[in-house]
Design a protein around this motif. Sequence first.
Motif, PDB file in Angstrom:
ATOM      1  N   ARG A  20       0.836  -1.199   0.000  1.00 24.00           N
ATOM      2  CA  ARG A  20       0.000   0.000   0.000  1.00 24.00           C
ATOM      3  C   ARG A  20       0.876   1.256   0.000  1.00 24.00           C
ATOM      4  NH1 ARG A  20      -5.091  -0.398  -1.450  1.00 24.00           N
ATOM      5  NH2 ARG A  20      -5.183   1.754  -0.644  1.00 24.00           N
ATOM      6  N   ARG A  21       1.958   1.205   0.748  1.00 22.00           N
ATOM      7  CA  ARG A  21       2.850   2.370   0.805  1.00 22.00           C
ATOM      8  C   ARG A  21       3.513   2.608  -0.552  1.00 22.00           C
ATOM      9  NH1 ARG A  21       4.576   3.947   6.268  1.00 22.00           N
ATOM     10  NH2 ARG A  21       3.691   2.567   7.859  1.00 22.00           N
ATOM     11  N   SER A  22       3.944   1.531  -1.211  1.00 24.24           N
ATOM     12  CA  SER A  22       4.673   1.699  -2.474  1.00 24.24           C
ATOM     13  C   SER A  22       3.745   1.868  -3.672  1.00 24.24           C
ATOM     14  CB  SER A  22       5.609   0.504  -2.711  1.00 24.24           C
ATOM     15  OG  SER A  22       4.876  -0.700  -2.850  1.00 24.24           O
ATOM     16  N   GLU A  23       2.681   1.081  -3.746  1.00 21.32           N
ATOM     17  CA  GLU A  23       1.811   1.119  -4.918  1.00 21.32           C
ATOM     18  C   GLU A  23       0.793   2.263  -4.868  1.00 21.32           C
ATOM     19  OE1 GLU A  23      -0.013  -2.660  -5.611  1.00 21.32           O
ATOM     20  OE2 GLU A  23       1.879  -3.765  -5.510  1.00 21.32           O
ATOM     21  N   HIS A  24       0.466   2.707  -3.657  1.00 21.44           N
ATOM     22  CA  HIS A  24      -0.558   3.748  -3.516  1.00 21.44           C
ATOM     23  C   HIS A  24      -0.023   5.017  -2.860  1.00 21.44           C
ATOM     24  CE1 HIS A  24      -3.839   0.995  -4.718  1.00 21.44           C
ATOM     25  NE2 HIS A  24      -3.088   0.075  -4.138  1.00 21.44           N
ATOM     26  N   GLY A  25       1.268   5.052  -2.609  1.00 23.54           N
ATOM     27  CA  GLY A  25       1.892   6.257  -2.086  1.00 23.54           C
ATOM     28  C   GLY A  25       1.466   6.644  -0.685  1.00 23.54           C
ATOM     29  N   GLU A  26       1.062   5.663   0.119  1.00 18.93           N
ATOM     30  CA  GLU A  26       0.600   5.994   1.463  1.00 18.93           C
ATOM     31  C   GLU A  26       1.760   6.430   2.356  1.00 18.93           C
ATOM     32  OE1 GLU A  26      -1.759   2.859   3.126  1.00 18.93           O
ATOM     33  OE2 GLU A  26      -3.288   3.002   1.558  1.00 18.93           O
ATOM     34  N   THR A  27       1.542   7.510   3.077  1.00 19.61           N
ATOM     35  CA  THR A  27       2.535   8.043   3.993  1.00 19.61           C
ATOM     36  C   THR A  27       2.262   7.553   5.414  1.00 19.61           C
ATOM     37  OG1 THR A  27       1.212   9.998   4.527  1.00 19.61           O
ATOM     38  CG2 THR A  27       2.657  10.132   2.584  1.00 19.61           C
ATOM     39  N   ASP A  28       3.205   7.818   6.310  1.00 17.25           N
ATOM     40  CA  ASP A  28       2.981   7.474   7.711  1.00 17.25           C
ATOM     41  C   ASP A  28       1.731   8.168   8.240  1.00 17.25           C
ATOM     42  OD1 ASP A  28       5.300   5.954   7.691  1.00 17.25           O
ATOM     43  OD2 ASP A  28       6.537   7.521   8.586  1.00 17.25           O
ATOM     44  N   ALA A  29       1.519   9.411   7.839  1.00 20.26           N
ATOM     45  CA  ALA A  29       0.334  10.148   8.296  1.00 20.26           C
ATOM     46  C   ALA A  29      -0.947   9.489   7.796  1.00 20.26           C
ATOM     47  CB  ALA A  29       0.404  11.598   7.819  1.00 20.26           C
ATOM     48  N   ASP A  30      -0.934   8.998   6.553  1.00 22.68           N
ATOM     49  CA  ASP A  30      -2.093   8.275   6.021  1.00 22.68           C
ATOM     50  C   ASP A  30      -2.368   7.025   6.854  1.00 22.68           C
ATOM     51  OD1 ASP A  30      -2.420  10.057   3.856  1.00 22.68           O
ATOM     52  OD2 ASP A  30      -1.026   8.905   2.606  1.00 22.68           O
ATOM     53  N   VAL A  31      -1.300   6.307   7.179  1.00 22.61           N
ATOM     54  CA  VAL A  31      -1.439   5.064   7.939  1.00 22.61           C
ATOM     55  C   VAL A  31      -1.984   5.356   9.329  1.00 22.61           C
ATOM     56  CG1 VAL A  31      -0.194   3.088   8.897  1.00 22.61           C
ATOM     57  CG2 VAL A  31       0.399   3.947   6.620  1.00 22.61           C
ATOM     58  N   ALA A  32      -1.474   6.402   9.962  1.00 21.46           N
ATOM     59  CA  ALA A  32      -1.954   6.772  11.296  1.00 21.46           C
ATOM     60  C   ALA A  32      -3.439   7.128  11.264  1.00 21.46           C
ATOM     61  CB  ALA A  32      -1.146   7.936  11.846  1.00 21.46           C
ATOM     62  N   ALA A  33      -3.862   7.824  10.210  1.00 20.38           N
ATOM     63  CA  ALA A  33      -5.273   8.199  10.094  1.00 20.38           C
ATOM     64  C   ALA A  33      -6.150   6.966   9.906  1.00 20.38           C
ATOM     65  CB  ALA A  33      -5.462   9.169   8.927  1.00 20.38           C
ATOM     66  N   LYS A  34      -5.678   5.998   9.130  1.00 18.42           N
ATOM     67  CA  LYS A  34      -6.437   4.767   8.930  1.00 18.42           C
ATOM     68  C   LYS A  34      -6.499   3.958  10.225  1.00 18.42           C
ATOM     69  CE  LYS A  34      -5.704   4.217   3.968  1.00 18.42           C
ATOM     70  NZ  LYS A  34      -5.379   3.288   2.879  1.00 18.42           N
ATOM     71  N   ALA A  35      -5.387   3.895  10.941  1.00 22.26           N
ATOM     72  CA  ALA A  35      -5.373   3.166  12.209  1.00 22.26           C
ATOM     73  C   ALA A  35      -6.327   3.810  13.207  1.00 22.26           C
ATOM     74  CB  ALA A  35      -3.958   3.113  12.774  1.00 22.26           C
ATOM     75  N   ALA A  36      -6.365   5.138  13.232  1.00 19.91           N
ATOM     76  CA  ALA A  36      -7.289   5.839  14.121  1.00 19.91           C
ATOM     77  C   ALA A  36      -8.738   5.528  13.761  1.00 19.91           C
ATOM     78  CB  ALA A  36      -7.038   7.342  14.059  1.00 19.91           C
ATOM     79  N   ALA A  37      -9.027   5.465  12.455  1.00 14.35           N
ATOM     80  CA  ALA A  37     -10.380   5.117  12.008  1.00 14.35           C
ATOM     81  C   ALA A  37     -10.736   3.694  12.434  1.00 14.35           C
ATOM     82  CB  ALA A  37     -10.478   5.262  10.492  1.00 14.35           C
ATOM     83  N   ALA A  38      -9.764   2.801  12.328  1.00 18.94           N
ATOM     84  CA  ALA A  38      -9.993   1.421  12.762  1.00 18.94           C
ATOM     85  C   ALA A  38     -10.321   1.374  14.248  1.00 18.94           C
ATOM     86  CB  ALA A  38      -8.759   0.573  12.459  1.00 18.94           C
ATOM     87  N   HIS A  39      -9.579   2.112  15.044  1.00 17.07           N
ATOM     88  CA  HIS A  39      -9.826   2.142  16.489  1.00 17.07           C
ATOM     89  C   HIS A  39     -11.219   2.680  16.790  1.00 17.07           C
ATOM     90  CE1 HIS A  39      -5.187   2.442  17.204  1.00 17.07           C
ATOM     91  NE2 HIS A  39      -5.574   1.218  16.897  1.00 17.07           N
ATOM     92  N   THR A  40     -11.611   3.733  16.092  1.00 16.54           N
ATOM     93  CA  THR A  40     -12.937   4.315  16.303  1.00 16.54           C
ATOM     94  C   THR A  40     -14.041   3.308  15.997  1.00 16.54           C
ATOM     95  OG1 THR A  40     -12.129   6.541  15.804  1.00 16.54           O
ATOM     96  CG2 THR A  40     -14.499   6.163  15.583  1.00 16.54           C
ATOM     97  N   ALA A  41     -13.795   2.466  14.998  1.00 12.97           N
ATOM     98  CA  ALA A  41     -14.785   1.459  14.607  1.00 12.97           C
ATOM     99  C   ALA A  41     -14.747   0.220  15.495  1.00 12.97           C
ATOM    100  CB  ALA A  41     -14.552   1.054  13.151  1.00 12.97           C
ATOM    101  N   GLY A  42     -13.797   0.174  16.410  1.00 11.47           N
ATOM    102  CA  GLY A  42     -13.694  -0.989  17.287  1.00 11.47           C
ATOM    103  C   GLY A  42     -12.872  -2.115  16.705  1.00 11.47           C
ATOM    104  N   LEU A  43     -12.031  -1.809  15.724  1.00  9.26           N
ATOM    105  CA  LEU A  43     -11.163  -2.806  15.113  1.00  9.26           C
ATOM    106  C   LEU A  43      -9.756  -2.714  15.683  1.00  9.26           C
ATOM    107  CD1 LEU A  43     -12.091  -2.465  11.318  1.00  9.26           C
ATOM    108  CD2 LEU A  43     -12.930  -4.195  12.931  1.00  9.26           C
TER     109      LEU A  43
END
Length: 247
Positions: free
Chosen positions: A96-119
Amino acid sequence: MRRKLAAGNWKMNGTTDTLREVKALTDAHPDPLVDMLLCPPATLLAQMAWARGTHALQIGGQDCHAAATGAHTGDIAADMLKDAGASHVIVGHSERRSEHGETDADVAAKAAAAHTAGLIAVICLGETLAQREAGEALAVVTAQLAGSVPAGATAANTVIAYEPVWAIGTGHVPTLDQIGEVHGTLRAALRDIMREAGGVRILYGGSVKGSNAAEIFSVPDVDGALVGGASLTAADFSPIVTALENA
């Protein structure tokens, strides 16, 4: 005690027919001594959750969007994964980082969304071969860790997966000393990020298979594995689970 975790990432593989592997895996490990997690393509997630029946096998997504809803064609929100039966989601995989250009900030935002959803967010990080050869591996992974773990992360809602990019699917595996050095460094770095650093599970990923799993699991601070190709069949994944149970 950190409960061990054997996680499988099916990536872009699998159709309805391959769900037979779920039954084969759960039959082989009816009462596993470690946590087992499979992350199939989104098209199979709900079906896999149903196929496991009452078994303790956990199901996860391979990615989620940082937003809860919206005009994001082709993306999947963390709540949608939860609704389909997921308990985990992988974020920040090197592909995801290489093929979609995801940054650490993108990953942190996704992880936060996962936590909010209870994942539970399985946050991936790892260095490239060029970074390893330049002696930058430890600096790279600690920077990724600091930038990818969101505020509010705990041992209960976060797993870290170290996957050296140059070892994923290549058959090349770092030495046990190299794995131990990185995992020890990550454990120490976690103490600067969260109070529960000692309880966070750190997985190793990168060409893990039945023939090398036992020695990898003998390394301190290796709490399991995030497995790619060898998780696609019960015949390949089961020996890894067994090795982890015996670690």
